[in-house]
Enzyme design. Structure first.
Site, PDB file in Angstrom:
ATOM      1  N   HIS A  22      69.565  -9.373 101.511  1.00  0.00           N
ATOM      2  CA  HIS A  22      69.803  -9.949 102.841  1.00  0.00           C
ATOM      3  C   HIS A  22      70.105  -8.823 103.830  1.00  0.00           C
ATOM      4  O   HIS A  22      69.543  -8.774 104.935  1.00  0.00           O
ATOM      5  CB  HIS A  22      70.970 -10.932 102.758  1.00  0.00           C
ATOM      6  CG  HIS A  22      71.419 -11.473 104.076  1.00  0.00           C
ATOM      7  ND1 HIS A  22      71.169 -12.767 104.484  1.00  0.00           N
ATOM      8  CD2 HIS A  22      72.132 -10.900 105.097  1.00  0.00           C
ATOM      9  CE1 HIS A  22      71.685 -12.955 105.679  1.00  0.00           C
ATOM     10  NE2 HIS A  22      72.270 -11.839 106.072  1.00  0.00           N
ATOM     11  N   GLU A  23      71.002  -7.906 103.430  1.00  0.00           N
ATOM     12  CA  GLU A  23      71.370  -6.799 104.316  1.00  0.00           C
ATOM     13  C   GLU A  23      70.213  -5.826 104.495  1.00  0.00           C
ATOM     14  O   GLU A  23      69.978  -5.322 105.597  1.00  0.00           O
ATOM     15  CB  GLU A  23      72.599  -6.070 103.756  1.00  0.00           C
ATOM     16  CG  GLU A  23      73.886  -6.867 103.843  1.00  0.00           C
ATOM     17  CD  GLU A  23      74.274  -7.196 105.276  1.00  0.00           C
ATOM     18  OE1 GLU A  23      73.923  -6.419 106.193  1.00  0.00           O
ATOM     19  OE2 GLU A  23      74.920  -8.224 105.489  1.00  0.00           O
ATOM     20  N   HIS A  26      67.811  -6.838 107.208  1.00  0.00           N
ATOM     21  CA  HIS A  26      68.243  -6.510 108.570  1.00  0.00           C
ATOM     22  C   HIS A  26      67.840  -5.080 108.925  1.00  0.00           C
ATOM     23  O   HIS A  26      67.382  -4.805 110.036  1.00  0.00           O
ATOM     24  CB  HIS A  26      69.763  -6.651 108.702  1.00  0.00           C
ATOM     25  CG  HIS A  26      70.256  -8.062 108.698  1.00  0.00           C
ATOM     26  ND1 HIS A  26      69.735  -9.046 109.514  1.00  0.00           N
ATOM     27  CD2 HIS A  26      71.269  -8.654 108.000  1.00  0.00           C
ATOM     28  CE1 HIS A  26      70.378 -10.186 109.305  1.00  0.00           C
ATOM     29  NE2 HIS A  26      71.305  -9.975 108.392  1.00  0.00           N
TER      30      HIS A  26
END
Length: 216
Positions: A22-23, A26
């Site tokens: 998820h990170e 980004h």
């Protein structure tokens, strides 16, 4: 004790990848739209070890999993640094950078669903049951993180998406909530409001994925 160890063993891989990728998403999105901050710091990586936070990725998820009897999960990785001012179109591009995290969780939920379908189609052996259980955890964990992060509360991704969509004056005022975002989130969690809001959305998301893959 044996059941607990089994639960942790099955949940570890889906949870770590759900949180850390998820990170990473980004960071990839930020670089694509003009901000190389995460890349320059070596934080754009699919290696989970670069994103794991001892407290947020390991201790907190295990504790919540245990105290909730396996019914709820929450955690976080080291946030990927994003300098929104360096994006080519900061307000517009913020939408895509923020949406990349939940988008990665949706993608992983679909991948785990395909793994579950594969486990069902394979001849039964010592690997199919663990794979099946791990895939179920992967679907649910990613649906939870996707829904949670899409809530319109800064600094969650949904809050940043809202900031990118609101008119400038309203966006600036709404962004000021970020300093109170985490305390508000904890308050909603411990009062049960967060679960009441999220549970139906998570169940609908998981059910739709099951229908797409014929997992019923």
């Amino acid at each position: 004790m044996a059941s607990l160890i089994q639960t942790l063993a099955i949940s570890a891989l889906p949870v770590i990848f759900a949180i850390t990728l998820h990170e990473a998403a980004h960071g990839y999105a930020a670089r694509h739209f003009g901000d190389p901050t995460a890349w320059q710091m070596g934080r754009i990586s699919l290696n989970p070890l670069r994103h794991i936070d001892l407290v947020g990725t390991i201790i907190i998820p295990i504790a919540i999993l245990l105290f909730s009897g396996g019914t709820f999960l929450f955690g976080y990785a080291k946030p990927v640094p994003v300098d929104f001012s360096r994006l080519r179109h900061p307000k517009k591009d913020m939408f895509w950078v923020a949406a990349a995290g939940p988008g990665a969780n949706l993608f992983m939920a679909l991948c785990w669903a395909s793994m579950l379908k594969l486990a069902w189609l394979m001849p039964s052996n010592e690997f199919t049951l663990p794979l099946s259980e791990m895939s179920k955890v992967g679907i649910m964990v990613n649906c939870v993180l996707m829904v949670l992060n899409l809530l319109p509360l800064p600094p969650l991704d949904g809050g940043r998406i809202a900031v990118s969509l609101l008119p400038h004056a309203l966006a600036w005022k709404f962004a000021q909530l970020e300093r109170w975002g985490f305390p508000i989130l904890l308050l909603l969690l411990f009062t049960g409001i967060l679960g009441a809001v999220m549970n139906p959305l998570v169940m609908v998301s998981a059910r739709l994925i099951e229908l797409i893959f014929g997992l019923y």
